[in-house]
Design a protein around this motif. Sequence first.
Motif, PDB file in Angstrom:
ATOM      1  N   ALA B 154       0.843  -1.196   0.000  1.00  0.00           N
ATOM      2  CA  ALA B 154       0.000   0.000   0.000  1.00  0.00           C
ATOM      3  C   ALA B 154       0.878   1.246   0.000  1.00  0.00           C
ATOM      4  CB  ALA B 154      -0.925  -0.021   1.223  1.00  0.00           C
ATOM      5  N   GLY B 155       1.924   1.223   0.807  1.00  0.00           N
ATOM      6  CA  GLY B 155       2.828   2.373   0.893  1.00  0.00           C
ATOM      7  C   GLY B 155       3.515   2.655  -0.429  1.00  0.00           C
ATOM      8  N   VAL B 156       4.050   1.623  -1.046  1.00  0.00           N
ATOM      9  CA  VAL B 156       4.746   1.810  -2.330  1.00  0.00           C
ATOM     10  C   VAL B 156       3.768   2.274  -3.400  1.00  0.00           C
ATOM     11  CG1 VAL B 156       5.993   0.617  -4.184  1.00  0.00           C
ATOM     12  CG2 VAL B 156       6.568   0.146  -1.803  1.00  0.00           C
ATOM     13  N   GLY B 157       2.580   1.682  -3.382  1.00  0.00           N
ATOM     14  CA  GLY B 157       1.567   2.071  -4.362  1.00  0.00           C
ATOM     15  C   GLY B 157       1.192   3.541  -4.217  1.00  0.00           C
ATOM     16  N   LEU B 158       0.944   3.981  -2.983  1.00  0.00           N
ATOM     17  CA  LEU B 158       0.598   5.389  -2.750  1.00  0.00           C
ATOM     18  C   LEU B 158       1.746   6.303  -3.149  1.00  0.00           C
ATOM     19  CD1 LEU B 158      -1.285   5.267   0.677  1.00  0.00           C
ATOM     20  CD2 LEU B 158      -2.199   6.008  -1.536  1.00  0.00           C
ATOM     21  N   GLY B 166       7.203   9.893  -7.083  1.00  0.00           N
ATOM     22  CA  GLY B 166       6.600   8.680  -7.642  1.00  0.00           C
ATOM     23  C   GLY B 166       6.152   8.908  -9.070  1.00  0.00           C
ATOM     24  N   LEU B 167       5.602  10.099  -9.316  1.00  0.00           N
ATOM     25  CA  LEU B 167       5.170  10.441 -10.678  1.00  0.00           C
ATOM     26  C   LEU B 167       6.377  10.470 -11.615  1.00  0.00           C
ATOM     27  CD1 LEU B 167       2.778  11.358 -12.456  1.00  0.00           C
ATOM     28  CD2 LEU B 167       3.387  13.723 -11.873  1.00  0.00           C
ATOM     29  N   ALA B 171       7.053   8.240 -14.845  1.00  0.00           N
ATOM     30  CA  ALA B 171       7.370   8.853 -16.146  1.00  0.00           C
ATOM     31  C   ALA B 171       8.644   8.235 -16.714  1.00  0.00           C
ATOM     32  CB  ALA B 171       7.537  10.362 -15.975  1.00  0.00           C
ATOM     33  N   THR B 172       9.623   8.031 -15.834  1.00  0.00           N
ATOM     34  CA  THR B 172      10.884   7.426 -16.271  1.00  0.00           C
ATOM     35  C   THR B 172      10.652   6.025 -16.803  1.00  0.00           C
ATOM     36  OG1 THR B 172      12.011   8.707 -14.559  1.00  0.00           O
ATOM     37  CG2 THR B 172      13.243   6.890 -15.534  1.00  0.00           C
ATOM     38  N   ALA B 181      13.380  15.084 -20.934  1.00  0.00           N
ATOM     39  CA  ALA B 181      12.982  16.346 -21.568  1.00  0.00           C
ATOM     40  C   ALA B 181      12.069  17.165 -20.655  1.00  0.00           C
ATOM     41  CB  ALA B 181      12.280  16.061 -22.892  1.00  0.00           C
ATOM     42  N   GLN B 182      11.361  16.468 -19.757  1.00  0.00           N
ATOM     43  CA  GLN B 182      10.453  17.152 -18.834  1.00  0.00           C
ATOM     44  C   GLN B 182      11.155  17.576 -17.544  1.00  0.00           C
ATOM     45  OE1 GLN B 182       7.186  17.968 -19.447  1.00  0.00           O
ATOM     46  NE2 GLN B 182       7.609  17.229 -21.511  1.00  0.00           N
ATOM     47  N   GLY B 183      12.464  17.411 -17.510  1.00  0.00           N
ATOM     48  CA  GLY B 183      13.227  17.871 -16.353  1.00  0.00           C
ATOM     49  C   GLY B 183      13.397  16.835 -15.259  1.00  0.00           C
ATOM     50  N   VAL B 184      13.035  15.592 -15.533  1.00  0.00           N
ATOM     51  CA  VAL B 184      13.218  14.542 -14.530  1.00  0.00           C
ATOM     52  C   VAL B 184      14.677  14.094 -14.542  1.00  0.00           C
ATOM     53  CG1 VAL B 184      12.600  12.184 -13.871  1.00  0.00           C
ATOM     54  CG2 VAL B 184      10.832  13.746 -14.720  1.00  0.00           C
TER      55      VAL B 184
END
Lengths: 473, 299
Positions: B154-158, B166-167, B171-172, B181-184
């Motif tokens: 649950a923790g990893v999922g959240l 996490g986002l 994206a990666t 390109a989005q600065g990640v």
Amino acid sequence: MRETTRLRRMAAALCAVTLVATACGGNEPDTAAPTGDGDEQTDTDTGDDTGDTDGDEDTGGDTGGDTGGEIATDIGVTDDPCPEAINPDNGCIYLGILSDLTVGPFAALGVQIVEGQEAFWERVNNEGGISGYDINVTEYTRDNEYNPQTQSQLYREIEPDILALAQTLGTPPTEAILPDMDEDNVIGVPASWWSGWDHDSADYGLILNSGYSYCLESQIALDWSSENEGEIGSVLAVGYPGDYGGDSAAGVQAWAEATGAEYLGFVETAPNAVVGSQDAAIGQVVSSGADRVVIATGPAETAEIVGGAMANGYAGRFIGSVPTWNPALMDSPAAPALEAAFTHIGPWEAFTGSSEAHQAMQEHLGEGNLPGNDGFTFGWIWSYPLKSLLEQAAANGDLTREGLRSAVDGLTVDYEGALPERTLGGDANETAVRVAVVSQPDNDEPLRLRTIETGISGPTADDYDYSAPCSGT
Amino acid sequence: MDDLLTILIRGLAQGSVYALLAAGFVVIYRATDVVNFAQPALMVLGAYFTALFARTYDLPFPLAVLAAIVVVAMVGAVTERIALRPMVGEPPFSAAMVTIGLFLVLTIIANRLIGSNVLTVGDPWALDTAVFAGNVRMRVADGWRIALTAVAFAGVGLFLVRSRVGLAMRATSLDQEVALAQGVNVGRMFGLSWALAGGLAGLAGMMVGSGGMGVDNTTAFIALKALPVIILGGLDSLKGAYIGGLVIGVAEAFTRANSATLSGYVGANVDVVVPYVIMILVLMVRPYGLFGTPEVQRV
């Protein structure tokens, strides 16, 4: 440029990891490749070259070091001293070791067995060596990972440079190289107690074993247990299939047939690395309701089976084969169950024993110092037959491989009191060792085992028809 | 019925450990396209550090577990930085080969740290058993395995769904170049995924060593059970890792419970084979697993 940087980084990373691994392994046996100092030629020169000090080692000399006598040699024996020799004037006998040192199921024991053997041969060298030769057991030590295929490859690698094998750990790995050993006339000391080692039909007369076999072990243990721990109406065997657990189970079955007890079968299990847990074995132990359960597994599995079965209502007792014990089990949650219902059987006393051999190994480590586990004791005591053989072969004037092999039959081995004196070869019914030592867990003892009785034998084990190996043929 | 529930709980507990290990594989695979074969060694290090903190340094057990998770997470991150970062841009197969080397090195280090004895992690549950709902028996350690795994997932999922980091990790995992390109900071995301996988392996290590089970130099191989789990659940699905782990654990437990009967027909220890039979069946029907992403190639 970028590629170069990447390569540099990878090289740096590998170096760092290697350094960490090296730094963490101060107590490990030396498994490094030979430095070159011990490279031998394997010709059969019989010239008088005892004074050869030009740096070119020659295994074909007819004398070694200070012998001055006529001792024929061939492979694995040099007139030049061993690397870092204790006796620089002596020649060198190279013995190989194929043991389980890192990731195999008996690595905890294997490392200590190697240390025990190194200590044993160091003592021999400190006392002057054997007929003008020091013994080297470090140059050709390799990790077989308890894997027969790896064992076979490593044997091929070290075979051209060794006179004999000071250790070949595990029955399946040893069986994998037996035909090659036969062809090469290489004698070996086993780090296992399979019943086949008592029979030339199984070991080609090449294996210098010490102590009882697993098959006789379980019979002696049950004889003792029925006399001292209450009547046995039913008995169950639990262990790894094959020449360890299978051999032990064969002994349990033979004992039940001889005494009229009910044999409830052999629960085949495997290391946790394979089966995940001992749930299945625990379930079958509990449901069997056996009066005694004879276990032949690894230590971690033993603790789980004993602790788990007792926690689930099993009310009988357990008997554990030699490799089932590890002092750290008394730090596990199974410790109370082990103290209450576990009896350990061994071929000789633990490290803290009182024989001359035990005193010598205690003296070697220094007062108050203990080995990591009793593998050290195993390694030490297993080495006596090869020492006797080398002495006999040297006395015969023939330290060649063939000379060693021909000296085995009828050889008398003195264990300095750790075991009764023994004659090798001949009919197993006459010569096999059928004595054991019984111990029980005790937190107050240095290696957590308290010796209950030494030198025990039993009527069933004594009467057992040992004309063939109990298993694996 | 009581027996069935007892076996079911045992299977769910064992499966929870497999699920945690599988989650480590999935997290790294999603971020880097690499199957990390070093995960079992990280698990053993988790058991070692838990024992070190709990038994040698006498820390309260929960604190010891947290400290072990942090240390193994750091080991994971450092390992990635040293050994895997230089492999960025190389074929995933090459990087996977590097992780096999890492497995051997880390396993040997772990074994040398453990030494010649069997290690126990010092968990307070030991062999305690709870009996409830009539005669359903449950090892207390099993209850904790099930609960802690659920909390960890649950923790990893959240974390992956709700947090900015996490986002960025997601994206990666979808497209490294677009994320860049989005600065990640893609490299940092790689390190973070290894740290996360290390933390999960550290927790799994504690679980493997708890409940009366000792840890020795062969324990790392238990983690290989995670391979059929990730094939069953899907190599890139956390949900698949969780459900796959539980399915494999329960299948094993029921086979084991009937091993005395089955051994007469199919030999002993048939439960060892069951995960791989399930894996093969799934591969035949759904090669990308129950919850994995089907791979579509334009031709």
